[in-house]
Design an enzyme around this catalytic site. Structure first.
Site, mmCIF file in Angstrom:
data_model
loop_
_atom_site.group_PDB
_atom_site.id
_atom_site.type_symbol
_atom_site.label_atom_id
_atom_site.label_comp_id
_atom_site.label_asym_id
_atom_site.label_seq_id
_atom_site.Cartn_x
_atom_site.Cartn_y
_atom_site.Cartn_z
ATOM 1 N N SER A 156 57.400 36.530 33.342
ATOM 2 C CA SER A 156 56.566 37.702 33.084
ATOM 3 C C SER A 156 55.369 37.314 32.237
ATOM 4 O O SER A 156 55.434 36.385 31.425
ATOM 5 C CB SER A 156 57.420 38.724 32.328
ATOM 6 O OG SER A 156 56.611 39.710 31.746
ATOM 7 N N LYS A 179 62.347 35.926 28.366
ATOM 8 C CA LYS A 179 61.548 35.272 29.417
ATOM 9 C C LYS A 179 61.008 33.933 28.907
ATOM 10 O O LYS A 179 60.955 32.952 29.656
ATOM 11 C CB LYS A 179 60.406 36.192 29.877
ATOM 12 C CG LYS A 179 60.878 37.418 30.634
ATOM 13 C CD LYS A 179 61.595 37.050 31.945
ATOM 14 C CE LYS A 179 62.140 38.241 32.681
ATOM 15 N NZ LYS A 179 63.001 37.890 33.829
ATOM 16 N N TYR A 183 62.996 41.392 25.100
ATOM 17 C CA TYR A 183 62.843 41.139 26.546
ATOM 18 C C TYR A 183 61.884 39.970 26.757
ATOM 19 O O TYR A 183 62.163 39.041 27.521
ATOM 20 C CB TYR A 183 62.315 42.411 27.237
ATOM 21 C CG TYR A 183 61.676 42.151 28.586
ATOM 22 C CD1 TYR A 183 62.454 41.918 29.706
ATOM 23 C CD2 TYR A 183 60.285 42.118 28.717
ATOM 24 C CE1 TYR A 183 61.864 41.648 30.934
ATOM 25 C CE2 TYR A 183 59.694 41.861 29.943
ATOM 26 C CZ TYR A 183 60.487 41.626 31.038
ATOM 27 O OH TYR A 183 59.896 41.352 32.251
HETATM 28 C C1 UD1 Z 1 56.404 44.977 30.566
HETATM 29 C C2 UD1 Z 1 55.891 43.573 30.829
HETATM 30 C C3 UD1 Z 1 55.888 43.302 32.312
HETATM 31 C C4 UD1 Z 1 57.273 43.554 32.886
HETATM 32 C C5 UD1 Z 1 57.703 44.967 32.560
HETATM 33 C C6 UD1 Z 1 59.136 45.180 32.985
HETATM 34 C C7 UD1 Z 1 54.303 43.106 29.064
HETATM 35 C C8 UD1 Z 1 52.870 42.956 28.725
HETATM 36 N N1 UD1 Z 1 54.540 43.452 30.331
HETATM 37 O O1 UD1 Z 1 55.504 45.852 31.129
HETATM 38 O O2 UD1 Z 1 55.530 41.967 32.533
HETATM 39 O O3 UD1 Z 1 57.218 43.414 34.283
HETATM 40 O O4 UD1 Z 1 57.659 45.174 31.158
HETATM 41 O O5 UD1 Z 1 59.601 46.437 32.605
HETATM 42 O O6 UD1 Z 1 55.186 42.920 28.258
HETATM 43 N N2 UD1 Z 1 53.333 53.862 29.236
HETATM 44 C C9 UD1 Z 1 53.032 55.150 28.815
HETATM 45 N N3 UD1 Z 1 53.941 56.123 29.052
HETATM 46 C C10 UD1 Z 1 55.130 55.895 29.691
HETATM 47 C C11 UD1 Z 1 55.426 54.568 30.138
HETATM 48 C C12 UD1 Z 1 54.503 53.579 29.880
HETATM 49 O O7 UD1 Z 1 51.982 55.385 28.222
HETATM 50 O O8 UD1 Z 1 55.926 56.838 29.850
HETATM 51 C C13 UD1 Z 1 52.360 52.797 28.984
HETATM 52 C C14 UD1 Z 1 52.918 51.681 28.113
HETATM 53 O O9 UD1 Z 1 52.727 51.974 26.747
HETATM 54 C C15 UD1 Z 1 52.076 50.502 28.599
HETATM 55 C C16 UD1 Z 1 51.807 50.816 30.063
HETATM 56 O O10 UD1 Z 1 52.051 52.204 30.215
HETATM 57 O O11 UD1 Z 1 50.861 50.491 27.922
HETATM 58 C C17 UD1 Z 1 52.695 50.055 31.007
HETATM 59 O O12 UD1 Z 1 54.027 50.194 30.570
HETATM 60 P P1 UD1 Z 1 55.264 49.754 31.482
HETATM 61 O O13 UD1 Z 1 55.062 50.226 32.869
HETATM 62 O O14 UD1 Z 1 56.513 50.162 30.777
HETATM 63 O O15 UD1 Z 1 55.158 48.184 31.551
HETATM 64 P P2 UD1 Z 1 54.958 47.095 30.360
HETATM 65 O O16 UD1 Z 1 55.758 47.459 29.186
HETATM 66 O O17 UD1 Z 1 53.509 46.842 30.196
#
Ligand code: UD1
Length: 345
Positions: A124, A153, A149
């Site tokens: 990741s 990785k 997590y």
């Molecule tokens: C993380 C990992 C990614 C991995 C994934 C698996 C990092 C940078 N990335 O993704 O490589 O594949 O986990 O689960 O560590 N968000 C909201 N509201 C929500 C959900 C998410 O605002 O209800 C925002 C989060 O704060 C983030 C973005 O959306 O900024 C993406 O979040 P998410 O889809 O959970 O993925 P990552 O945490 O970025």
């Protein structure tokens, strides 16, 4: 080729199984169904028209892994099986270290014992931590992990690098950015047993339930609109990158026995960009509230894609709008399926 796919009924595993079959390979799926459904096997068969082998095995069960690999003819392995929620890993780190690391050690051990020496690992972009220079390149150093997590990785990559050097394996680590979207058939997609925590399935679930529970985690980041930036990649594009990695390991293109590639689009999108893309491509209204930052989140990251394009001969094809519209089609199909099931029982 016979490709063992661990986590084969999971989100990325199931899409990769389809792409392997499309290219004439034979995936053998294993999964402990801790966060996926066995009926996914049936849908992979429906999409491809091919019978698929599935084994319910927990990779943390060392004896079961050894026994299974003794009986199978396997040319290479793609290892997806792992827990993947950043937020859950912050709340319960031991669950993550135990599951993600024990399973990998058991798998590596069994591969060495049974002389299966090609492995593709599901890594990741989280390994880069909070990187200061964008886009991140494969040669950039690991930053401090922003979550347990992420640490699993980083440790996973190191374990594989060391095992590759010591036991004569050939390994490729694919560093995914943010996989989202679903297969165009809408027969497979992200279908976790627990409530989704990733942004795109949270959006589609909220839209279908009309629940107005979408929270944007933080609008005070140092980004143009204040929300976090990620590189969202269509899961089918990502699945195809795995096929390229497998085929590379059977070609004369391999430059080193342990290689690492970013798998992203090279474009960063904010949380609000994703919400706007959803509204634009579905014409659905989507309410959200602003909440505090989520522990473990990094501010921004997107991929440098040059090495992957050149060496794996792979490039992402799908846009953000295609990602969210395919995710929406899948969510609608999934809810209809769940209603039918409830009516039948
Ligand atoms: C993380 C990992 C990614 C991995 C994934 C698996 C990092 C940078 N990335 O993704 O490589 O594949 O986990 O689960 O560590 N968000 C909201 N509201 C929500 C959900 C998410 O605002 O209800 C925002 C989060 O704060 C983030 C973005 O959306 O900024 C993406 O979040 P998410 O889809 O959970 O993925 P990552 O945490 O970025």
């Amino acid at each position: 080729m016979n490709i063992l796919v661990t986590g084969g009924t999971g989100y990325i595993g199931s899409h990769t199984a389809v792409e392997l079959i499309n290219k004439g390979h034979h995936p053998i799926l294993i999964d402990n169904l801790s966060n996926s459904h066995e009926e996914v096997v049936k849908y992979i068969e429906q999409i491809t028209g091919k019978a698929v082998d599935f084994f319910n095995v927990d990779l943390c069960d060392r004896t079961a892994v050894f026994n299974l690999l003794k009986t199978l003819q396997v040319d290479a392995v793609i290892h997806f099986a792992a827990f993947k929620s950043v937020s859950e890993s912050v709340l319960d780190p031991l669950k993550y270290y135990r599951n993600n690391i024990d399973s990998l050690i058991n798998l590596l051990d069994a591969l060495v014992t049974h002389k299966i020496n090609r492995l593709v690992f599901s890594s990741s972009c989280t390994v880069y931590g909070e990187a200061s220079l964008m886009p991140v390149r494969e040669t950039d150093p690991f930053g401090p992990a922003s979550s347990p997590y992420g640490a699993t990785k980083q440790i996973g990559e190191q374990l594989i690098k060391d095992a590759t050097a010591a036991y004569g394996l050939n390994s490729i680590c694919l560093r995914y950015f943010n996989p989202a979207g679903a297969h165009s058939s809408a027969l497979i997609g992200e279908y976790p047993l627990q409530s989704p925590t990733n942004l795109v399935p949270v959006i589609t679930r909220n839209a279908i339930k009309k629940s107005n529970k979408l929270t944007v985690f933080g609008t005070d980041y140092h980004t143009p609109d204040g929300t976090c930036i990620r590189d969202y990649i269509h899961v089918v594009d990502l699945a195809k990158a795995h096929v390229c990695a497998i085929e590379r390991m059977f070609s004369d293109k391999v430059r080193s026995m342990h290689e690492v590639f970013n798998v992203g689009t090279g474009k960063g999108h904010s949380v609000l960009d994703v919400i706007h893309a959803f509204r634009r491509s579905t014409t659905m209204e989507l309410e959200y509230t602003i909440g505090p930052r989520r522990p473990g989140d990094i501010e921004q990251i997107w991929a440098a894609t040059g090495l992957t394009e050149q060496e794996l001969n792979w490039k992402a094809q799908c846009s953000l709008d295609e990602i969210v519209s395919s995710a929406w089609k899948w969510e609608q199909q999934l809810q209809q399926q769940l209603i039918k099931k409830a009516d039948a029982s």
